[in-house]
Design a protein around this motif. Sequence first.
Motif, PDB file in Angstrom:
ATOM      1  N   PHE A 187       0.703  -1.240   0.003  1.00  0.00           N
ATOM      2  CA  PHE A 187      -0.004   0.043  -0.075  1.00  0.00           C
ATOM      3  C   PHE A 187       0.920   1.160   0.056  1.00  0.00           C
ATOM      4  CE2 PHE A 187      -3.581  -2.331   2.565  1.00  0.00           C
ATOM      5  CZ  PHE A 187      -3.808  -3.050   1.408  1.00  0.00           C
ATOM      6  N   ALA A 188       1.845   1.072   0.661  1.00  0.00           N
ATOM      7  CA  ALA A 188       2.673   2.451   1.006  1.00  0.00           C
ATOM      8  C   ALA A 188       3.241   2.817  -0.578  1.00  0.00           C
ATOM      9  CB  ALA A 188       4.014   2.075   1.952  1.00  0.00           C
ATOM     10  N   ALA A 189       3.568   1.819  -1.437  1.00  0.00           N
ATOM     11  CA  ALA A 189       4.191   1.967  -2.739  1.00  0.00           C
ATOM     12  C   ALA A 189       2.888   2.295  -3.577  1.00  0.00           C
ATOM     13  CB  ALA A 189       4.928   0.452  -3.263  1.00  0.00           C
ATOM     14  N   GLU A 190       1.964   1.900  -3.411  1.00  0.00           N
ATOM     15  CA  GLU A 190       0.659   2.395  -4.321  1.00  0.00           C
ATOM     16  C   GLU A 190       0.086   3.410  -4.005  1.00  0.00           C
ATOM     17  OE1 GLU A 190      -1.130   0.311  -6.504  1.00  0.00           O
ATOM     18  OE2 GLU A 190       0.250  -1.415  -6.451  1.00  0.00           O
ATOM     19  N   ALA A 195      -6.399   8.323  -6.008  1.00  0.00           N
ATOM     20  CA  ALA A 195      -7.568   7.574  -5.687  1.00  0.00           C
ATOM     21  C   ALA A 195      -7.436   6.323  -4.936  1.00  0.00           C
ATOM     22  CB  ALA A 195      -8.305   7.002  -7.152  1.00  0.00           C
ATOM     23  N   ARG A 196      -6.222   5.520  -5.253  1.00  0.00           N
ATOM     24  CA  ARG A 196      -6.029   4.407  -4.256  1.00  0.00           C
ATOM     25  C   ARG A 196      -5.626   4.891  -3.047  1.00  0.00           C
ATOM     26  NH1 ARG A 196      -2.192   1.046  -8.482  1.00  0.00           N
ATOM     27  NH2 ARG A 196      -3.882   0.593  -9.848  1.00  0.00           N
ATOM     28  N   ALA A 199      -8.733   5.350  -1.185  1.00  0.00           N
ATOM     29  CA  ALA A 199      -9.556   4.064  -0.961  1.00  0.00           C
ATOM     30  C   ALA A 199      -8.793   3.320   0.295  1.00  0.00           C
ATOM     31  CB  ALA A 199      -9.483   3.199  -2.131  1.00  0.00           C
ATOM     32  N   LEU A 200      -7.375   3.477   0.258  1.00  0.00           N
ATOM     33  CA  LEU A 200      -6.719   2.754   1.342  1.00  0.00           C
ATOM     34  C   LEU A 200      -6.864   3.271   2.616  1.00  0.00           C
ATOM     35  CD1 LEU A 200      -3.602   2.033  -0.872  1.00  0.00           C
ATOM     36  CD2 LEU A 200      -5.073   0.312  -0.133  1.00  0.00           C
ATOM     37  N   GLY A 203     -10.801   2.755   3.821  1.00  0.00           N
ATOM     38  CA  GLY A 203     -10.775   1.227   4.264  1.00  0.00           C
ATOM     39  C   GLY A 203     -10.009   1.046   5.487  1.00  0.00           C
ATOM     40  N   ALA A 226     -16.074   2.473   1.864  1.00  0.00           N
ATOM     41  CA  ALA A 226     -14.858   2.991   1.741  1.00  0.00           C
ATOM     42  C   ALA A 226     -14.677   3.432   0.139  1.00  0.00           C
ATOM     43  CB  ALA A 226     -13.735   2.629   2.463  1.00  0.00           C
ATOM     44  N   GLY A 227     -14.754   2.251  -0.554  1.00  0.00           N
ATOM     45  CA  GLY A 227     -14.412   2.046  -2.016  1.00  0.00           C
ATOM     46  C   GLY A 227     -15.080   3.110  -2.699  1.00  0.00           C
ATOM     47  N   ALA A 230     -14.164   6.762  -1.941  1.00  0.00           N
ATOM     48  CA  ALA A 230     -13.054   6.893  -2.806  1.00  0.00           C
ATOM     49  C   ALA A 230     -13.460   7.323  -4.244  1.00  0.00           C
ATOM     50  CB  ALA A 230     -11.870   6.191  -2.637  1.00  0.00           C
ATOM     51  N   PHE A 231     -14.106   6.233  -4.687  1.00  0.00           N
ATOM     52  CA  PHE A 231     -14.700   6.587  -6.129  1.00  0.00           C
ATOM     53  C   PHE A 231     -15.214   7.831  -6.329  1.00  0.00           C
ATOM     54  CE2 PHE A 231     -17.972   5.704  -9.499  1.00  0.00           C
ATOM     55  CZ  PHE A 231     -16.863   5.588 -10.432  1.00  0.00           C
ATOM     56  N   MET A 234     -12.864  10.644  -6.202  1.00  0.00           N
ATOM     57  CA  MET A 234     -11.967  10.757  -7.334  1.00  0.00           C
ATOM     58  C   MET A 234     -12.937  11.571  -8.685  1.00  0.00           C
ATOM     59  SD  MET A 234     -10.449   7.455  -9.354  1.00  0.00           S
ATOM     60  CE  MET A 234     -11.833   7.242 -10.048  1.00  0.00           C
TER      61      MET A 234
END
Lengths: 244, 109
Positions: A187-190, A195-196, A199-200, A203, A226-227, A230-231, A234
């Motif tokens: 997750f830290a990398a993403e 938007a991600r 979501a993270l 969540g 949560a998703g 985020a959507f 975004m």
Amino acid sequence: MSDVAGPTGRRAVAARAVREAIGLPAIVLGASYLGFGSVVREGGMTLTQGLVSTATAWALPGQVVLVELWALGASVLAMALAVALTNARLFPMTVSLMPLLRHDGLRGWRLYVLANFVAVTGWTFTMRRAPEMPVADRSVYFLAFATTIWLASLACTAIGFVLAGAVPRSVALGLVFLNPLYFLLLFAAEARAPARALALGLGALAGPPLHLLSPDWGLMAAGVVAGTGAFVGMRIAARRKASA
Amino acid sequence: MTDATSPWLALLVGALVTYLWRGLGVVLSGRISPDGAAIQWVGCVAYALLAALVARMIVLPSGALAEVALWVRLAAATAGAVAFLSLRGNVVAGVAAGVATLSLLHGLG
């Protein structure tokens, strides 16, 4: 197509795929499956059941969700929906990969067999490598790469299961901690994509309280609420940007 | 909670649901765009669900990890993240640091 590579060409492509897979991809995936093997043992499933999971439903997040919910005593419907939502990313991945692999000599049921090996690591490498290869070589590369890391996943599921029962308790607990930590680092990398990241973050905030509310449905509710948040966030941000 | 589900039934359901997405992807490949709005929504939900699971496994674990004190779990997660970030995104190093921290602190405690 007349330019389909001969056996030596194919063997060279397969060998290259195996070489590229045995290295960081197999090590990282293997380590994460050590964690899964220990989660299987601690969750109360057998070694055979853990191996069947990796063999038939190879996609780590969905596998961890399934074992966790099963261990909690969740209903079949709750498990099915949570695994479906967790693994939904496999759909767009397959949709984008198949047009690269498909050619006159490769269609129909063969594509459905290949599809069973679509998962993040092999997909990422094939999407990167395929465009520079002749069409007939791409599926060879994909299958050789994916089955290599799939076999590593199976071996490490077994090793993790056995290790968790053989090492001191504190080390076994460390192994069980491996999967959540691995996902946390991914997750830290993403999180660079906004938007991600949203979501993270949402969540992670929604997960624990909704779990307390309902161990059976809390996970799925957290994902959907949560998703969707985020959507929507975004879309609003994109519209603002477009009109600015 | 209800009677325990057979592990084999759970595994069968997991396999079917997982293959469903892959099979559907083959059916619809070339016919739909992989970056439409519905697919973006599905991606957001999948990420949020996984983040919810990870947060729950660290803060409110069920089963084995519940034996480990909360501060130890948080310290291990922090150690893993620090190692990962300071070694330019090395996942193996980050995971190793976190796992070692949890084992050590729990073993000493």
